[in-house]
Scaffold this motif. Structure first.
Motif, PDB file in Angstrom:
ATOM      1  N   PRO A   1      60.735 154.152  -8.667  1.00 43.75           N
ATOM      2  CA  PRO A   1      59.730 153.134  -9.095  1.00 43.75           C
ATOM      3  C   PRO A   1      59.728 152.190  -8.049  1.00 43.75           C
ATOM      4  CG  PRO A   1      61.714 152.819 -10.293  1.00 43.75           C
ATOM      5  CD  PRO A   1      62.046 154.044  -9.278  1.00 43.75           C
ATOM      6  N   VAL A   2      58.515 151.386  -7.980  1.00 44.68           N
ATOM      7  CA  VAL A   2      58.028 150.331  -7.197  1.00 44.68           C
ATOM      8  C   VAL A   2      57.398 149.217  -8.077  1.00 44.68           C
ATOM      9  CG1 VAL A   2      57.857 151.563  -5.019  1.00 44.68           C
ATOM     10  CG2 VAL A   2      55.973 151.053  -6.498  1.00 44.68           C
ATOM     11  N   MET A   3      57.261 148.076  -7.666  1.00 48.35           N
ATOM     12  CA  MET A   3      56.705 146.963  -8.591  1.00 48.35           C
ATOM     13  C   MET A   3      55.511 146.314  -7.796  1.00 48.35           C
ATOM     14  SD  MET A   3      58.484 144.065 -11.066  1.00 48.35           S
ATOM     15  CE  MET A   3      58.780 145.510 -12.224  1.00 48.35           C
ATOM     16  N   LEU A   4      54.561 146.170  -8.351  1.00 48.80           N
ATOM     17  CA  LEU A   4      53.412 145.175  -7.800  1.00 48.80           C
ATOM     18  C   LEU A   4      53.375 143.972  -8.113  1.00 48.80           C
ATOM     19  CD1 LEU A   4      50.245 147.599  -7.980  1.00 48.80           C
ATOM     20  CD2 LEU A   4      51.887 147.395  -5.899  1.00 48.80           C
ATOM     21  N   VAL A   5      53.463 142.922  -7.497  1.00 46.04           N
ATOM     22  CA  VAL A   5      53.947 141.720  -8.129  1.00 46.04           C
ATOM     23  C   VAL A   5      52.559 140.603  -7.580  1.00 46.04           C
ATOM     24  CG1 VAL A   5      55.020 139.510  -7.832  1.00 46.04           C
ATOM     25  CG2 VAL A   5      56.191 141.893  -8.051  1.00 46.04           C
ATOM     26  N   VAL A   6      52.026 139.818  -8.752  1.00 44.94           N
ATOM     27  CA  VAL A   6      51.086 138.923  -8.156  1.00 44.94           C
ATOM     28  C   VAL A   6      51.908 137.549  -8.309  1.00 44.94           C
ATOM     29  CG1 VAL A   6      49.123 137.521  -8.675  1.00 44.94           C
ATOM     30  CG2 VAL A   6      49.046 140.039  -9.361  1.00 44.94           C
ATOM     31  N   PRO A   7      52.020 136.864  -7.221  1.00 46.31           N
ATOM     32  CA  PRO A   7      53.000 135.691  -7.126  1.00 46.31           C
ATOM     33  C   PRO A   7      52.318 134.295  -7.923  1.00 46.31           C
ATOM     34  CG  PRO A   7      52.880 136.585  -4.847  1.00 46.31           C
ATOM     35  CD  PRO A   7      51.854 137.308  -5.596  1.00 46.31           C
ATOM     36  N   ASN A   8      53.087 133.426  -8.279  1.00 43.87           N
ATOM     37  CA  ASN A   8      52.636 132.140  -8.820  1.00 43.87           C
ATOM     38  C   ASN A   8      52.258 131.522  -7.559  1.00 43.87           C
ATOM     39  OD1 ASN A   8      52.136 129.565  -9.585  1.00 43.87           O
ATOM     40  ND2 ASN A   8      53.525 129.719 -11.477  1.00 43.87           N
TER      41      ASN A   8
ATOM     42  N   LEU B   1      53.087 142.987  -2.820  1.00 51.01           N
ATOM     43  CA  LEU B   1      52.476 141.699  -3.081  1.00 51.01           C
ATOM     44  C   LEU B   1      51.045 141.785  -3.137  1.00 51.01           C
ATOM     45  CD1 LEU B   1      54.749 139.331  -0.971  1.00 51.01           C
ATOM     46  CD2 LEU B   1      55.090 140.131  -3.502  1.00 51.01           C
ATOM     47  N   LEU B   2      50.385 141.074  -4.073  1.00 47.74           N
ATOM     48  CA  LEU B   2      48.897 141.203  -4.391  1.00 47.74           C
ATOM     49  C   LEU B   2      48.368 139.792  -4.188  1.00 47.74           C
ATOM     50  CD1 LEU B   2      48.564 143.937  -7.388  1.00 47.74           C
ATOM     51  CD2 LEU B   2      48.435 144.204  -4.805  1.00 47.74           C
ATOM     52  N   GLU B   3      47.213 139.608  -3.646  1.00 50.63           N
ATOM     53  CA  GLU B   3      46.740 138.355  -3.473  1.00 50.63           C
ATOM     54  C   GLU B   3      45.962 137.611  -4.699  1.00 50.63           C
ATOM     55  OE1 GLU B   3      43.482 137.944  -0.288  1.00 50.63           O
ATOM     56  OE2 GLU B   3      44.289 139.826   0.004  1.00 50.63           O
TER      57      GLU B   3
ATOM     58  N   TYR C   1      45.230 149.782  -6.351  1.00 49.39           N
ATOM     59  CA  TYR C   1      45.838 149.596  -5.470  1.00 49.39           C
ATOM     60  C   TYR C   1      46.569 150.638  -4.697  1.00 49.39           C
ATOM     61  CZ  TYR C   1      44.877 145.036  -7.189  1.00 49.39           C
ATOM     62  OH  TYR C   1      43.903 143.673  -7.675  1.00 49.39           O
ATOM     63  N   LYS C   2      45.863 151.745  -4.725  1.00 50.12           N
ATOM     64  CA  LYS C   2      46.459 153.192  -4.140  1.00 50.12           C
ATOM     65  C   LYS C   2      47.087 152.703  -2.878  1.00 50.12           C
ATOM     66  CE  LYS C   2      45.645 157.885  -3.502  1.00 50.12           C
ATOM     67  NZ  LYS C   2      46.427 158.041  -2.336  1.00 50.12           N
ATOM     68  N   ASP C   3      46.264 152.136  -2.171  1.00 49.68           N
ATOM     69  CA  ASP C   3      46.725 151.917  -0.684  1.00 49.68           C
ATOM     70  C   ASP C   3      48.048 151.254  -0.570  1.00 49.68           C
ATOM     71  OD1 ASP C   3      44.471 153.343   0.121  1.00 49.68           O
ATOM     72  OD2 ASP C   3      43.369 151.839   0.718  1.00 49.68           O
ATOM     73  N   VAL C   4      48.193 149.956  -1.227  1.00 50.26           N
ATOM     74  CA  VAL C   4      49.283 149.398  -1.237  1.00 50.26           C
ATOM     75  C   VAL C   4      50.497 150.213  -1.718  1.00 50.26           C
ATOM     76  CG1 VAL C   4      50.497 147.229  -2.139  1.00 50.26           C
ATOM     77  CG2 VAL C   4      47.984 147.114  -1.601  1.00 50.26           C
ATOM     78  N   ILE C   5      50.415 150.846  -2.900  1.00 46.47           N
ATOM     79  CA  ILE C   5      51.389 151.539  -3.537  1.00 46.47           C
ATOM     80  C   ILE C   5      51.939 152.694  -2.380  1.00 46.47           C
ATOM     81  CG2 ILE C   5      51.780 153.333  -5.056  1.00 46.47           C
ATOM     82  CD1 ILE C   5      49.844 151.703  -6.927  1.00 46.47           C
ATOM     83  N   ASP C   6      51.060 153.391  -1.709  1.00 48.43           N
ATOM     84  CA  ASP C   6      51.295 154.493  -0.828  1.00 48.43           C
ATOM     85  C   ASP C   6      52.153 153.963   0.315  1.00 48.43           C
ATOM     86  OD1 ASP C   6      49.940 156.237  -2.098  1.00 48.43           O
ATOM     87  OD2 ASP C   6      48.255 156.342  -0.995  1.00 48.43           O
TER      88      ASP C   6
END
Length: 619
Positions: A519-526, A579-581, A606-611
């Motif tokens: 597993p991985v995690m996509l995160v949108v920062p505060n 990390l997502l902007e 966000y397939k490109d980021v995940i890959d």
């Protein structure tokens, strides 16, 4: 294919006999009209001032709109759509529909035009109410695609382009027909509405596919109102509720609209989410219903304020939080805090917790949370501050409440016990099933989807995974959200995501890993917090993308994310973060209208980021 429930169940519990005989929303309305005569049934902001609408005025306007709908050709069973944010006119129009036998179709005001057009076509709505010129313009752009739509009524005045008339004009038409004869006919027809008559079609976006119209009868909703009212403590005629969740959401409609009106509670309509803190201070509510995202934001703001203060302010806050947690642990275990802890608790309350209660008006008796799981850490923090959150559980298809915590039966980390009249069972695969008067009539125009959701024995298959513990229901994940890694490990992502979102540097978090190695995690920062930290560190960047690309930033976010995760099995721990902007939103299609993440949409978008997170992996 029809789903059957002949497989053995793990556990089963009933909330007891239903509370009252089958009923209608029309009867609920007229009973309230006879029972209450408050000068402020509702409050709304006009010209910077809170103005009341009395029960007498409210009932009169409901009748005039109902009679006005007759002049537009709306008969019993006719479809009337509502595309509006929260305001008194929404409540007035809704009750006008349910008392005249019309079927109303609420539409989330944030939906894009193509989704609105689909709902209007599928439901067969002939009349549409819109709140603003912006919504009227949205309809003007798609009106040729909805030929059945004959009239668009605007709440705002003057009547904007795209609308045919204003609500004031429709009320005037109804008032012209408000003779004793027409009034008697209106009330007689309302009395003829049956409990199993269709009251509303609420479209749920879900996580994939086209929207499904959930058909709820009068008794579906009325039974839920009565059952919830028997277990949630309400002081009749002596409460103030602040309404800010969309009334197009079934949770706010049942709990923040019907339940409040039935009990004579004044409902104040918040100006906007941005002005919520201001409205809390002005209205000073005693009851508030909200989704977990609201509590997460309040908690994040409290942490932010504490950490932005002086060193001594920080020490005081974290000391008080620790004291509050020890007091909460004792009380939740049924023990009284020790004398020494009691003294500390009084000081912690004076220095920290009393200020938080003041920020929500100073009179709050309790919050109710629904729509998604609430992180236990956040719930316990509010509890320790003297702000109880009764977490509950339900779906649009269940009108919505299935279970809820109450003063007598309260357990943080669970969604309480089933309400009266509701049965809950856990299937062999862990799925939560429910049966009772709250279960929908089906999905409009979708018999196959209905058969897949409701089995031959009347059990509705929720799609959620859970457990029953001493009668309390605990939600562990969405059935379709369960991640199965390439190694065959099953991971429930929601509890892990909720842990991460308690960190002040995190706005959103989504785990990915189905059929993948790990597993991985996509995160949108505060970004408010992250950019403040970056300035202290003298980092140089011109936009968010540059900031997130810095090695120092990535190391910081990895430290915060992984540091928030505790007691996970090795296979459950995300190996990397992306990390997502931009934050997820309804408009971009990544969130449902009730603010649940569409995991599959995020996975695809966000397939490109995940890959990149799976490149050069040796695992």
């Amino acid at each position: 294919m029809t789903v059957t429930s002949t497989a053995p169940m793990q556990a089963r519990v009933s909330g007891g006999p239903r509370a009252g005989a089958p009923a209608t929303l029309a009867a609920l309305f007229f009973d309230a009209v006879r029972s209450y005569d408050k000068p402020a049934a509702m409050l709304h902001k006009v010209g910077g001032e809170w103005r009341p609408i009395s029960h007498k005025e409210f009932a009169e306007r409901v009748r005039h709109v109902a009679l006005g709908l007759r002049t537009l050709g709306v008969e019993r069973g006719g479809r009337v759509a509502l595309l509006s944010d929260n305001r008194p006119e929404w409540a007035i129009t809704d009750f006008a529909c349910v008392t005249s036998g019309a079927v109303d179709v609420p539409i989330y005001p944030t939906l894009p035009p193509d989704k609105v057009a689909y709902i209007l076509r599928d439901s067969g709505a002939t009349v549409l109410f819109v709140s603003t010129a912006e919504q009227a313009a949205k309809i003007a752009a798609i009106r040729r695609d909805v030929p059945a739509l004959t009239s668009v009524v605007s709440f705002d005045e003057p009547t904007p382009p795209g609308a045919d008339r204003s609500l004031r004009e429709l009320e005037a038409a109804g008032r012209a027909h408000d003779s004793p004869e027409h009034r008697a006919r209106y009330e007689a027809e309302a009395a003829q509405i049956r409990p199993d008559d269709l009251a509303t079609i609420i479209y749920t976006s879900g996580t994939t596919g086209e929207p499904k119209g959930t058909m709820l009868s009068h008794d579906n909703l009325a039974s839920n109102v009565h059952a919830t009212g028997t277990v949630v403590p309400i002081r009749k005629n002596d409460e103030v509720a602040l309404s800010f969740l969309p009334l197009s959401h079934v949770f706010e409609r049942m709990a923040g609209h019907y339940l409040m009106y039935q009990n004579g509670i004044t409902v104040a309509f918040a100006e906007s989410m941005d002005l919520l803190v201001k409205n809390f201070a002005e209205v000073r509510p005693t009851i508030v219903t909200a989704v977990p995202r609201v509590y997460e934001k309040i908690y994040a703001r409290v942490l932010e304020n504490a950490l932005a203060g002086s060193a001594i302010k920080k020490r005081i806050f974290f000391w008080a939080r620790g004291v509050g947690q020890r007091v909460a642990d004792a009380r939740l275990a049924g023990r009284a805090p020790s004398a020494a802890l009691g003294v500390q608790a009084k000081l912690a309350d004076r220095l920290v917790f009393s200020k938080l209660r003041a920020r929500v008006g100073g009179r709050m008796r309790y919050f109710v949370s629904g729509g998604a799981p609430l992180a236990p850490e956040i719930n316990k923090f509010f509890y320790s501050a003297g702000l109880t959150i009764f977490e509950g559980y339900g779906l649009t298809e269940t009108s919505p409440v299935i279970s809820v915590n109450t003063p007598e039966h309260f357990r943080i980390g669970t969604v309480g016990r089933p309400i009266p009249g509701v049965e809950v069972a856990i299937a062999a695969d862990g799925e939560i099933l429910t049966r009772g008067p709250h279960v929908m009539q089906g999905y409009y125009n979708k018999p196959e989807a209905t058969a897949e959701a409701i089995d031959a024995e009347g059990w509705f298959h929720t799609g959620d995974i859970g457990q029953l513990e001493d009668g309390f229901l605990r939600i562990t994940d969405r059935k379709k959200d369960i991640i199965v890694t390439a190694g065959g490990k099953n991971i429930a992502p929601q509890p892990i995501e909720n842990q991460v979102k308690t960190n002040k540097y995190v706005s959103q978090a989504v785990m990915i890993g189905d059929r993948r190695k790990y597993p991985v995690m996509l995160v949108v920062p505060n970004f408010e917090q992250l950019e403040r930290w970056a300035k202290i560190k003298n980092l140089i960047w011109t936009d968010r993308r540059q900031l997130l690309a810095l090695d120092t930033t990535r190391a910081k976010m990895e430290k915060e994310v992984f540091g928030a995760l505790q007691d996970l099995a090795r296979y459950e721990m995300p190996k990397k973060i992306g990390l997502l902007e931009n934050d997820f939103s309804i408009e971009s299609g990544e969130l449902t209208p009730k603010l649940s993440v569409k995991r599959r949409v995020v996975d695809e978008r966000y397939k490109d980021v995940i890959d990149t997170l799976y490149v050069d992996s040796t695992e």
